[in-house]
Scaffold this active site. Structure first.
Site, PDB file in Angstrom:
ATOM      1  N   ASP A   1       0.262  -4.262   7.013  1.00 52.80           N
ATOM      2  CA  ASP A   1       1.718  -4.356   6.539  1.00 52.80           C
ATOM      3  C   ASP A   1       2.336  -4.528   8.011  1.00 52.80           C
ATOM      4  O   ASP A   1       2.224  -5.049   8.895  1.00 52.80           O
ATOM      5  CB  ASP A   1       2.008  -3.237   5.724  1.00 52.80           C
TER       6      ASP A   1
ATOM      7  N   HIS B   1       8.414  -0.525   6.372  1.00 52.67           N
ATOM      8  CA  HIS B   1       8.134  -0.895   5.269  1.00 52.67           C
ATOM      9  C   HIS B   1       6.365  -0.349   4.895  1.00 52.67           C
ATOM     10  O   HIS B   1       6.019   0.076   3.702  1.00 52.67           O
ATOM     11  CB  HIS B   1       7.923  -2.484   5.022  1.00 52.67           C
TER      12      HIS B   1
ATOM     13  N   ALA C   1      -1.547 -12.940  -4.034  1.00 52.66           N
ATOM     14  CA  ALA C   1      -2.033 -12.229  -5.137  1.00 52.66           C
ATOM     15  C   ALA C   1      -2.354 -13.401  -6.169  1.00 52.66           C
ATOM     16  O   ALA C   1      -3.037 -13.000  -7.068  1.00 52.66           O
ATOM     17  CB  ALA C   1      -0.584 -11.554  -5.598  1.00 52.66           C
TER      18      ALA C   1
ATOM     19  N   TYR D   1      -4.290 -15.672  -5.778  1.00 52.75           N
ATOM     20  CA  TYR D   1      -5.728 -16.083  -5.517  1.00 52.75           C
ATOM     21  C   TYR D   1      -6.745 -15.442  -6.631  1.00 52.75           C
ATOM     22  O   TYR D   1      -6.266 -13.942  -6.700  1.00 52.75           O
ATOM     23  CB  TYR D   1      -6.097 -15.793  -4.217  1.00 52.75           C
TER      24      TYR D   1
ATOM     25  N   SER E   1       5.947  -4.574  -3.833  1.00 53.58           N
ATOM     26  CA  SER E   1       5.584  -3.905  -2.385  1.00 53.58           C
ATOM     27  C   SER E   1       5.216  -2.574  -2.939  1.00 53.58           C
ATOM     28  O   SER E   1       4.114  -1.790  -2.474  1.00 53.58           O
ATOM     29  CB  SER E   1       6.468  -3.769  -1.381  1.00 53.58           C
TER      30      SER E   1
END
Lengths: 331, 259
Positions: free
Chosen positions: A69, A99, A204, A206, A257
């Site tokens: 991140d 974040h 995501a 994939y 997230s």
């Protein structure tokens, strides 16, 4: 192909490369700074069953979770990372964005004197990979390198609260490589909402990456949570309280997230019990999916749906998935 | 007798008469010297591990530490003899402490020497004090090869468990985890022997020890299903029935020897 990646959270209104359109939020999802507290604050996502049922048998102890991140800023309820590296030129792994630190807290916030935590795996070890800049963006090359590095550090779980609009072969290969080293890879579904067409972001999307959606306190799916057949599960993602970068206070944020590190923490506890039992690590995302029906309760539309995937975590269901019949055997 | 010799004799006479002498002490710490395990560190506070190929051999040793109550700058020497008054060689561990490994009784004499100037800058060491201690340690207890160590009740009770553990481990072809489990089992046995723990406490302690090994598996080792080994052992333990801590320790020796 290279693409820009952004941290996925509804508070970032200026993420131009995520999902193709800026995210708009209802006014009640603004970031709020909570007062400094000596104790872990109450939070709707601080489920009683975590403390009462899960943590007596698994706290993530011995499990390494990599948060890829914006970096990490040490919090009084957070550990020192066992490994940390920046993949951003000219920036250390220190988090000047907030974040990554928030996500790390959701994974492995330590418990207070009352045994409470707003993290899911309060004894897990932290690996920090800064793959997003302090400004909140990064490149796919850095992401791929971060995934490979984290797996080689011995990470059991990689949590990526980031996403972009297109596939990248290098990132996908790195994800496959991580699984080959016995490391689960989880990414956020994205915050593009769902209007009937698939809105899941990459990585995501994939197939060998687990995809986490977000739901609200009332149990409904968060309106910002992206939808599509790739969604595997949903975790609390709205008004999530976790670490702020000042080292002692807590902050609430919303987005897939915030749901993703919750799923990573839960995965850490699951993996801990699995490995302790002597079982093999999950071999692929599909291997995990094959076990999810034992761990989740259905939510949203009946069955596997595009918003909740196979459902949400419930304490009672989870126990049957992570416990093997070895308790008390002495062997 | 010149003046120096006179003073020296007086000093020595004073020293031997002083209550500061006859204060030699010998601290004996019993430990286990373990061979046949692969470890990078110390298993427990009182286990000395050697990186040697199997089988496990656990030998009780005594760590000897002498000290003097006198405040003189003296040198302490240890000399050991057996029941036949033959010299027993003392080994040294990494920190320089003397190790006694000969089973049975050993007479350890602690000698304290002081260095005195006998005149004209000439220094000599004099024996200022000595004291003999009798140290007795257990006999060598090698963990068995193909069959478990005979137990006090039924020597063959756990022979099948040995085979179960061996076959399950052989099938997994994971030498690294196998060695770590072997070491953890050996350490657990040593910790539990004479610990006074209940059977349930012992089971919990051993379970925790091997689970720590299994959680700590590296990338390649994570792919191996050691639960088949655990489940097979658990089934055999349940089938035969563990009656006491001593019984359980024999079972663990069978499990560990098979690794």
């Amino acid at each position: 192909m290279q693409y820009d990646l952004q941290p996925i959270d509804d508070n970032n209104r200026d993420c131009p490369n995520f999902g193709g359109s800026p995210i708009t939020l209802p006014p009640d999802l603004e970031v709020g700074i909570r007062s400094v507290s000596l104790q872990i604050p109450t939070a709707w996502h601080r489920f009683a069953w975590l403390k009462e049922k899960l943590w007596p048998i698994a706290t993530g102890k011995g499990i390494k979770v990599a948060v890829l991140d914006t970096g990490y800023s040490k919090h009084k309820y957070g550990p020192e990372p066992i490994a940390a590296r920046s993949f951003i030129n000219g920036q250390s792994w220190a988090d000047r964005n907030g974040h990554g630190t928030h996500c790390a807290g959701t994974v492995l916030c330590r418990r207070d004197s009352d045994g409470n935590s707003i993290g899911w795996a309060p004894d897990a070890d932290l690996i920090v990979g800064k793959v997003l800049s302090n400004e909140g963006s990064g490149g796919s090359d850095g992401i791929a390198a971060g995934i490979r590095w984290a797996a080689e550090q011995g990470a059991h779980v990689i949590s990526m609260s980031l996403g972009g609009g297109g596939p990248d072969a290098g990132t996908n290969q790195a994800i496959d490589y991580a699984w080959s080293l016995g490391c689960m890879v989880i990414a956020a579904a994205g915050n593009s909402g769902y209007n009937g067409s698939n809105s899941i972001g990459w990585p995501a999307k994939y197939s060998n990456c687990l995809c986490t959606a977000a739901y609200r306190k009332d149990g409904a799916i968060a309106n910002f949570s992206s939808g599509g057949r790739e969604v595997d599960w949903a975790f609390p993602g709205q008004n999530i309280i976790s670490f702020s970068t000042d080292g002692s206070s807590f902050q609430d944020m919303s987005g897939t997230s915030m749901a993703t590190p919750g799923s990573a923490g839960l995965a850490a506890c699951w993996v801990q019990r699995r490995l302790a039992n002597g079982q093999a690590m999950f071999a692929s995302a599909q291997d995990v999916r094959d076990h999810l029906s034992k761990a989740l309760v259905d939510a949203g539309a009946p069955g596997d749906d595009v918003r909740f995937g196979k459902g949400i975590v419930d304490g009672n269901f989870l126990m049957s998935a992570i416990l093997a019949d070895l308790t008390g055997s002495g062997a | 007798m010149n003046l120096h010799q006179s003073i020296l004799a007086t000093v020595l006479a004073f020293l031997f008469a002083s209550p500061g002498f006859c204060q030699l002490e010998l601290t004996v710490t019993k430990a286990w010297h373990v061979q046949g395990v692969t470890l990078s560190g110390v298993i427990a506070g009182k286990v000395i591990a050697e990186d040697v190929v199997a089988p496990i051999v656990a030998k009780q040793v005594a760590i000897l530490s002498a000290k003097s109550g006198s405040d003189l700058n003296s040198e302490l020497r240890l000399e050991a003899t057996n029941v036949n008054r033959q010299v027993v060689e003392l080994e040294r561990d990494a920190s320089g402490k003397a190790l006694l490994s000969a089973p049975g009784k050993t007479w350890v004499e602690v000698k304290e020497f002081v260095e005195l100037d006998i005149g004209n800058g000439v220094k000599r060491k004099f024996l200022a004090d000595s004291r003999v201690f009798v140290v007795e340690i257990g006999t060598s207890t090698p963990t068995p090869g193909p069959t478990p160590t005979p137990g006090p009740s039924d020597p063959n009770k756990w022979s099948k468990l040995f085979n179960v553990s061996k076959q399950a481990a052989d099938a997994l072809n994971d030498a690294s985890t196998r060695a770590k489990l072997k070491a953890a089992t050996a350490a657990a046995i040593l910790e539990l022997e004479g610990s006074g723990q209940t059977l349930e406490q012992a089971k919990a302690a051993y379970t925790a020890a091997i689970e720590l090994v299994l959680i700590s598996r590296n990338s390649a080792e994570r792919k191996v299903q050691w639960d088949t080994w655990r489940l097979a052992n658990a089934a055999e333990l349940k089938q035969v029935g563990v009656e006491s801590l001593a019984d359980y320790l024999l079972a663990l020796k069978a499990i560990g020897s098979a690794l």
